[in-house]
Enzyme design. Structure first.
Site, PDB file in Angstrom:
ATOM      1  N   ASN A  61      -6.927   1.114  -1.747  1.00  0.00           N
ATOM      2  CA  ASN A  61      -7.565   1.125  -0.421  1.00  0.00           C
ATOM      3  C   ASN A  61      -6.503   1.252   0.666  1.00  0.00           C
ATOM      4  O   ASN A  61      -5.410   0.686   0.561  1.00  0.00           O
ATOM      5  CB  ASN A  61      -8.476  -0.085  -0.216  1.00  0.00           C
ATOM      6  CG  ASN A  61      -7.806  -1.423  -0.406  1.00  0.00           C
ATOM      7  OD1 ASN A  61      -6.906  -1.563  -1.218  1.00  0.00           O
ATOM      8  ND2 ASN A  61      -8.233  -2.419   0.348  1.00  0.00           N
ATOM      9  N   GLU A  63      -6.267   0.844   4.694  1.00  0.00           N
ATOM     10  CA  GLU A  63      -7.002   0.367   5.875  1.00  0.00           C
ATOM     11  C   GLU A  63      -6.416   0.935   7.169  1.00  0.00           C
ATOM     12  O   GLU A  63      -5.355   1.568   7.175  1.00  0.00           O
ATOM     13  CB  GLU A  63      -7.000  -1.164   5.885  1.00  0.00           C
ATOM     14  CG  GLU A  63      -7.747  -1.707   4.680  1.00  0.00           C
ATOM     15  CD  GLU A  63      -7.889  -3.218   4.673  1.00  0.00           C
ATOM     16  OE1 GLU A  63      -7.236  -3.897   5.482  1.00  0.00           O
ATOM     17  OE2 GLU A  63      -8.678  -3.706   3.839  1.00  0.00           O
ATOM     18  N   CYS A  72     -11.763   3.229   0.939  1.00  0.00           N
ATOM     19  CA  CYS A  72     -11.733   2.414  -0.284  1.00  0.00           C
ATOM     20  C   CYS A  72     -10.876   3.087  -1.355  1.00  0.00           C
ATOM     21  O   CYS A  72     -10.686   4.317  -1.356  1.00  0.00           O
ATOM     22  CB  CYS A  72     -13.138   2.271  -0.860  1.00  0.00           C
ATOM     23  SG  CYS A  72     -14.287   1.343   0.154  1.00  0.00           S
ATOM     24  N   GLU A  74     -11.637   3.643  -4.441  1.00  0.00           N
ATOM     25  CA  GLU A  74     -12.376   4.568  -5.314  1.00  0.00           C
ATOM     26  C   GLU A  74     -12.415   5.964  -4.716  1.00  0.00           C
ATOM     27  O   GLU A  74     -12.183   6.969  -5.393  1.00  0.00           O
ATOM     28  CB  GLU A  74     -13.815   4.083  -5.531  1.00  0.00           C
ATOM     29  CG  GLU A  74     -13.935   2.770  -6.277  1.00  0.00           C
ATOM     30  CD  GLU A  74     -13.887   1.543  -5.383  1.00  0.00           C
ATOM     31  OE1 GLU A  74     -13.203   1.580  -4.341  1.00  0.00           O
ATOM     32  OE2 GLU A  74     -14.536   0.547  -5.738  1.00  0.00           O
ATOM     33  N   CYS A 111     -18.629   0.129  -3.372  1.00  0.00           N
ATOM     34  CA  CYS A 111     -19.573   0.099  -2.244  1.00  0.00           C
ATOM     35  C   CYS A 111     -20.501   1.321  -2.315  1.00  0.00           C
ATOM     36  O   CYS A 111     -20.276   2.249  -3.105  1.00  0.00           O
ATOM     37  CB  CYS A 111     -18.812   0.064  -0.914  1.00  0.00           C
ATOM     38  SG  CYS A 111     -18.139   1.668  -0.426  1.00  0.00           S
TER      39      CYS A 111
HETATM   40  N1  THU Z   1     -12.759  -1.950  -0.890  1.00  0.00           N
HETATM   41  C1  THU Z   1     -12.436  -1.020  -1.828  1.00  0.00           C
HETATM   42  O1  THU Z   1     -11.377  -0.384  -1.750  1.00  0.00           O
HETATM   43  N2  THU Z   1     -13.300  -0.820  -2.850  1.00  0.00           N
HETATM   44  C2  THU Z   1     -14.443  -1.525  -3.050  1.00  0.00           C
HETATM   45  O2  THU Z   1     -15.136  -1.283  -4.031  1.00  0.00           O
HETATM   46  C3  THU Z   1     -14.851  -2.551  -2.095  1.00  0.00           C
HETATM   47  C4  THU Z   1     -13.990  -2.713  -0.896  1.00  0.00           C
HETATM   48  C5  THU Z   1     -11.809  -2.199   0.191  1.00  0.00           C
HETATM   49  C6  THU Z   1     -12.225  -1.741   1.563  1.00  0.00           C
HETATM   50  C7  THU Z   1     -11.386  -2.655   2.444  1.00  0.00           C
HETATM   51  O3  THU Z   1     -10.085  -2.108   2.561  1.00  0.00           O
HETATM   52  C8  THU Z   1     -11.273  -3.930   1.624  1.00  0.00           C
HETATM   53  O4  THU Z   1     -11.581  -3.580   0.292  1.00  0.00           O
HETATM   54  C9  THU Z   1     -12.190  -5.047   2.097  1.00  0.00           C
HETATM   55  O5  THU Z   1     -13.498  -4.614   2.176  1.00  0.00           O
END
Ligand code: THU
Length: 163
Positions: A61, A63, A72, A74, A111
């Site tokens: 991920n 941000e 994310c 994935e 998600c």
């Molecule tokens: N996140 C992911 O990378 N994958 C998921 O399946 C759920 C959430 C990340 C997004 C954000 O950077 C952090 O986790 C918190 O939500």
């Protein structure tokens, strides 16, 4: 009125039940969490995709201070896999996540937006993706995004002829 029942299938496994290839993929997803950029949530997610040609692509991920601009693990991984190897189906996707206390005990689950991208990736290559969701206490395995996203929207609707 007719009620429809939609069945989904998800297996719960322990790490020692996995074969060598799956273990290696999970280890790569765990390792990818180290390359996450998550200064805001402090929640590091990693994913590893095994492609039909045997290549493994990983992502994490990423941000952003303007939060919707982040992505994310994935989607980072699937978009990279599809842009680097556009003709290679994704066979298996492993996902792992850790917070300040370590890797999550329960597997985390993609998600909604990532599920939609998993669906598109399956459809474009015409083959289901095995999904391995890592947790320290159990691992979930499912074969194909239909098990995580039933009643989905896909490109088929765009060209469907009216009845
Ligand atoms: N996140 C992911 O990378 N994958 C998921 O399946 C759920 C959430 C990340 C997004 C954000 O950077 C952090 O986790 C918190 O939500």
């Amino acid at each position: 009125m007719e009620e429809m029942k939609i069945e989904i299938r998800i297996c719960s496994l322990h790490y020692d039940e996995l074969n060598e290839e799956d273990r290696r993929l999970i280890e790569q997803a765990k390792e990818a969490t180290q390359r996450s950029y998550a200064p805001y949530s402090r929640f590091s997610v990693g994913a590893a995709a095994l492609l039909a040609n045997g290549e493994i692509v990983t992502g994490s991920n990423q941000e952003n201070a303007a939060s919707p601009s982040g992505l994310c693990a994935e989607r980072t991984t699937l978009f990279y896999a599809n842009s680097r190897y556009p003709d290679q189906a994704v066979k298996t996707l492993a996902i792992a996540a850790r917070n300040a206390s370590g890797f999550t005990g329960k597997p985390i689950s993609p998600c909604g937006a990532c599920r939609q991208v998993l669906l598109e990736t399956e459809r474009r290559h015409g083959s289901p993706i095995r999904i391995l969701l890592y947790g320290t206490t159990e691992i979930y395995q499912t074969n194909g995004i239909d098990n995580l996203l039933p009643l989905s929207f896909s490109g088929e609707f765009l060209s469907e002829q009216p009845l």
